[in-house]
Scaffold this motif. Structure first.
Motif, PDB file in Angstrom:
ATOM      1  N   ASP A 567      62.232   0.540  -8.747  1.00  0.00           N
ATOM      2  CA  ASP A 567      62.577   1.643  -9.635  1.00  0.00           C
ATOM      3  C   ASP A 567      61.357   2.185 -10.374  1.00  0.00           C
ATOM      4  N   SER A 568      60.158   1.836  -9.892  1.00  0.00           N
ATOM      5  CA  SER A 568      58.928   2.289 -10.528  1.00  0.00           C
ATOM      6  C   SER A 568      58.731   3.785 -10.291  1.00  0.00           C
ATOM      7  N   ALA A 569      58.369   4.522 -11.338  1.00  0.00           N
ATOM      8  CA  ALA A 569      58.092   5.948 -11.189  1.00  0.00           C
ATOM      9  C   ALA A 569      56.883   6.175 -10.292  1.00  0.00           C
ATOM     10  N   ALA A 570      55.906   5.267 -10.333  1.00  0.00           N
ATOM     11  CA  ALA A 570      54.733   5.388  -9.472  1.00  0.00           C
ATOM     12  C   ALA A 570      55.119   5.257  -8.008  1.00  0.00           C
ATOM     13  N   LEU A 571      55.989   4.288  -7.693  1.00  0.00           N
ATOM     14  CA  LEU A 571      56.431   4.102  -6.312  1.00  0.00           C
ATOM     15  C   LEU A 571      57.248   5.305  -5.843  1.00  0.00           C
ATOM     16  N   MET A 572      58.047   5.859  -6.729  1.00  0.00           N
ATOM     17  CA  MET A 572      58.828   7.049  -6.358  1.00  0.00           C
ATOM     18  C   MET A 572      57.914   8.198  -5.956  1.00  0.00           C
ATOM     19  N   LEU A 573      56.800   8.365  -6.694  1.00  0.00           N
ATOM     20  CA  LEU A 573      55.869   9.433  -6.360  1.00  0.00           C
ATOM     21  C   LEU A 573      55.179   9.155  -5.029  1.00  0.00           C
ATOM     22  N   VAL A 574      54.739   7.925  -4.818  1.00  0.00           N
ATOM     23  CA  VAL A 574      54.095   7.575  -3.552  1.00  0.00           C
ATOM     24  C   VAL A 574      55.051   7.812  -2.384  1.00  0.00           C
ATOM     25  N   ALA A 575      56.307   7.392  -2.547  1.00  0.00           N
ATOM     26  CA  ALA A 575      57.290   7.575  -1.487  1.00  0.00           C
ATOM     27  C   ALA A 575      57.556   9.056  -1.235  1.00  0.00           C
ATOM     28  N   GLN A 576      57.603   9.842  -2.292  1.00  0.00           N
ATOM     29  CA  GLN A 576      57.832  11.284  -2.147  1.00  0.00           C
ATOM     30  C   GLN A 576      56.715  11.927  -1.329  1.00  0.00           C
ATOM     31  N   ILE A 577      55.470  11.601  -1.646  1.00  0.00           N
ATOM     32  CA  ILE A 577      54.330  12.195  -0.945  1.00  0.00           C
ATOM     33  C   ILE A 577      54.277  11.692   0.497  1.00  0.00           C
ATOM     34  N   ARG A 578      54.491  10.379   0.695  1.00  0.00           N
ATOM     35  CA  ARG A 578      54.480   9.813   2.047  1.00  0.00           C
ATOM     36  C   ARG A 578      55.560  10.440   2.919  1.00  0.00           C
ATOM     37  N   ASP A 579      56.766  10.608   2.369  1.00  0.00           N
ATOM     38  CA  ASP A 579      57.870  11.199   3.135  1.00  0.00           C
ATOM     39  C   ASP A 579      57.577  12.652   3.490  1.00  0.00           C
ATOM     40  N   GLU A 580      56.916  13.372   2.588  1.00  0.00           N
ATOM     41  CA  GLU A 580      56.571  14.764   2.870  1.00  0.00           C
ATOM     42  C   GLU A 580      55.533  14.845   3.983  1.00  0.00           C
ATOM     43  N   ALA A 581      54.559  13.947   3.976  1.00  0.00           N
ATOM     44  CA  ALA A 581      53.570  13.910   5.064  1.00  0.00           C
ATOM     45  C   ALA A 581      54.241  13.583   6.387  1.00  0.00           C
ATOM     46  N   HIS A 582      55.208  12.669   6.347  1.00  0.00           N
ATOM     47  CA  HIS A 582      55.936  12.287   7.554  1.00  0.00           C
ATOM     48  C   HIS A 582      56.739  13.470   8.088  1.00  0.00           C
TER      49      HIS A 582
END
Length: 654
Positions: A567-582
């Motif tokens: 539930d980390s806000a940092a992990l949410m941002l990393v996942a958001q950017i990674r998913d967009e690149a994917h």
């Protein structure tokens, strides 16, 4: 002994000397209409303005004491100015608009160019079809709109199908039908393709649909009632029942939409309603479109540079002092100027704030449409304005909440990585991903996150060639080398004595790669070979069981893995950017794969046709052969394809 000369930068000009020089330049300006531009010490454009009299307008900046206001802060940074004299205020308005959109000065309110508005098209055909259309209009067809978005056009098409049962199929499909389709079975089409309706009756339905779209709903219903009674008198009860159903469908449509029954002329029935809300350094302009007296929907616009520009933008000459102007008025006038110089305006505007009549006069002259504005409407227009104001407030509240959440995520990631940044607005992340299907059509993506949001205009795709199919490590080496070799060279050149970095080239603060230790090791090799800081690299590695929310960050400089809570806000941002690149990599890979398998590469070789347009063409016509067999009109009906481009595609495939 060899002496080596180096360029020594000139000492900065004292403020008093600079002010005296600028005042001398201002004194020499003519009292003619034109456009002026302010630049700072780094030759960056600060502000663009228009003036009826250049000398009077520009001198007001330097002869008055603006103190610590934003106007004063901007004037203190002005190192030089440029002016362009034009013949009329209309030309000044047009030039100012073009410069703001192309140069993006910091102290001007900027509305980003959006896609062209969609229309509902009724094609020129023996049995015309209803169609969604976006692009340059062709006089051979009839167009209704514009609509605020694709959803509004598609909703209108469904309503027209229910009421008038006009066909929506492509001409190629229509020409080869041997039996009615499902739309006929569900009473959404009268099946002209197989002759189940006469040409005269179908033409009558088309005429009624056009009149309804123009706002003549009462007349259409009256004509249908007459037809229903005529069928009943002739004992043709089944046909009378069909017309009765049409009337019922139209009545339901009118009940669903806010309609202005009091406006009689076409001028009064075509209105744009503009509501503006400014809060928290951001602004929203909500545009509601009314065509034919019917409210079609609205669209929210969010300009940039609002906080810096609202105290600087000036009215046309003769207006109030710029420092005393209401921010909402500045925002709405900036929108009217930038929006309607690119989109045909309706003759009537309803606005939440009063617009300078001089601006409307200049805009009318430039667009050849006599534009009037009303900011205290009555009756139905008052209802429309209240709806638009409420929409602007809701949209801005949602934007501020989202930006607040994104800012928190940015801060959380910066803290988690201990980057020590003070200005979060400049924090930049570039993320890379590789996509292919069993080694076929390998594509790499680079997406950018900056200023708390994804920067779509800076996304890049890279075709990966010359490697063994499926070798993701080699693909990552190639894309990182291609992306950062020129950046490294530019930074090296900028570090030499007497050189500059005019393009503002900079490395991101964080480089993410989708992968674990192998991909990170490859990225480290590339950065070491280019002389770049390997501490910028982090890999997004799947956690235990490859479950979402258990990702870990792997660093190229030897730091320990970083595990963040689900539930980390940092992990949410990393996942958001990674998913967009994917996502960006997959869509590019699929388009490339489709071109290889269907011959679509021939289409992409046509100037103006890229992966997105090619994919839309192949999807619409079922492959390259279908595109080659399509007519110019059919190609122009594809989203994003203008008439000129459709003709170019048609010629290239013949």
């Amino acid at each position: 002994m060899n002496d080596t000369a180096t360029d020594t930068p000139a000492p900065p000009e004292p403020p008093a000397t600079r002010r005296e020089r600028l005042l001398t330049e201002v004194a020499a300006l003519p009292a003619l209409p034109g456009v002026y531009r302010f630049f700072d010490d780094h030759d960056q454009l600060l502000y663009v303005g228009k003036a009826r009299a250049l000398k009077k307008r520009v001198s007001s900046y330097f002869q008055k004491d603006h103190g610590g206001t934003r106007v004063g802060q901007m004037v203190a940074r002005v190192a030089r100015l440029e002016t362009t004299v034009v013949r009329t205020e209309a030309e000044a308005l047009l030039l100012e608009n073009n410069l703001i959109k192309t140069q993006n000065p910091r102290f001007n309110i900027l509305f980003r160019d959006d896609k062209s508005y969609p229309y509902l098209k009724i094609s020129s055909h023996a049995y015309p079809r209803l169609a969604y259309y976006r692009g340059a209009v062709d006089r051979r067809h009839r167009y209704f709109g514009p609509y605020p978005g694709a959803w509004a056009v598609k909703e209108a098409i469904v309503l027209m199908q229910k009421a008038f049962r006009l066909r929506t199929c492509e001409d190629t499909v229509y020409a080869h039908r041997s039996r009615p389709c499902l739309l006929y079975q569900i009473r959404r089409c009268s099946a002209p393709c197989v002759g189940l309706i006469s040409a005269d009756d179908y033409a009558s339905d088309v005429a009624h649909a056009e009149r309804f779209l123009r706002g003549e709903s009462d007349e259409v219903i009256a004509l249908l009632q007459q037809r229903m009674m005529a069928y009943a008198d002739a004992l043709e009860y089944e046909r009378a029942a069909e017309v009765r159903n049409q009337i019922s469908a139209l009545s339901r449509v009118l009940a669903q939409q806010a309609v202005d029954e009091n406006s009689q002329s076409a001028r009064e029935r075509d209105v744009d309603v503009l509501a503006v809300k400014v809060q928290g350094g951001r602004a929203c302009v909500n545009l509601a479109m009314v065509r034919g007296g019917r409210h079609l929907g609205d669209r929210a616009y969010f300009p940039s540079h609002v906080e810096e520009a609202t105290a600087v933008a000036e009215p046309l000459d003769g207006g109030d002092d710029c420092a005393a102007r209401v921010p909402e008025v500045q925002v709405i006038e900036a929108f009217v100027t930038q929006h309607y110089l690119g989109v045909a305006p309706p003759p009537s505007l309803v606005t939440s704030h009063r617009i300078d009549p001089a601006l409307l006069a200049v805009l009318s002259e430039q667009t050849s449409v006599r534009i009037t504005a009303q900011h205290q409407p009555r009756e139905q227009r008052r209802i429309w304005l209240q709806m638009a104001v409420q929409g602007a407030e809701l949209a801005l509240t949602r934007l501020l909440a989202e930006e607040g959440s994104q800012r928190e995520r940015t801060r959380a990631l910066v803290d988690a990585l201990d980057l020590g940044l003070t200005d979060l607005d400049t924090f930049r992340i570039e993320c890379f991903d590789i996509s292919h299907t069993a080694g076929e059509a390998t594509m790499a993506s680079c997406v950018v996150y900056e200023n708390h949001g994804m920067r779509n205009s800076e996304y890049r795709r890279f075709r990966i060639e010359g490697i063994t199919g499926g070798d993701d490590y080699a693909a990552m080496r190639q894309v990182l080398t291609r992306r950062y070799a020129r950046v490294a060279q530019a930074l090296a050149d900028a570090g030499m004595p007497g050189s500059a970095n005019p393009g503002g080239v900079r490395m991101p603060d964080l480089v993410l790669v989708d992968g674990g230790r192998g991909q990170v090791a490859m990225a480290r090799e590339v950065f070491e070979s280019l002389g770049l800081d390997t501490g910028l690299i982090a890999g997004v590695e799947k956690g235990e069981g490859r479950k979402v929310g258990l990702e870990e960050l792997v660093f190229a400089d030897g730091r320990d893995k970083l595990s963040l809570s689900h539930d980390s806000a940092a992990l949410m941002l990393v996942a958001q950017i990674r998913d967009e690149a994917h996502r960006f990599a997959i869509t590019g890979m699929r388009a490339r794969r489709a071109s290889v398998r269907t011959g679509g590469s021939q289409i992409e070789d046509i100037p103006g046709v890229g992966p997105k347009r090619r994919a839309r063409l192949l999807q619409r016509f079922g492959g390259a052969r279908g595109v080659a067999a399509a007519s110019v009109d059919e190609i122009a009906g594809v989203e994003g394809i203008s008439r000129e481009l459709a003709e170019a595609i048609y010629r290239a495939l013949r």
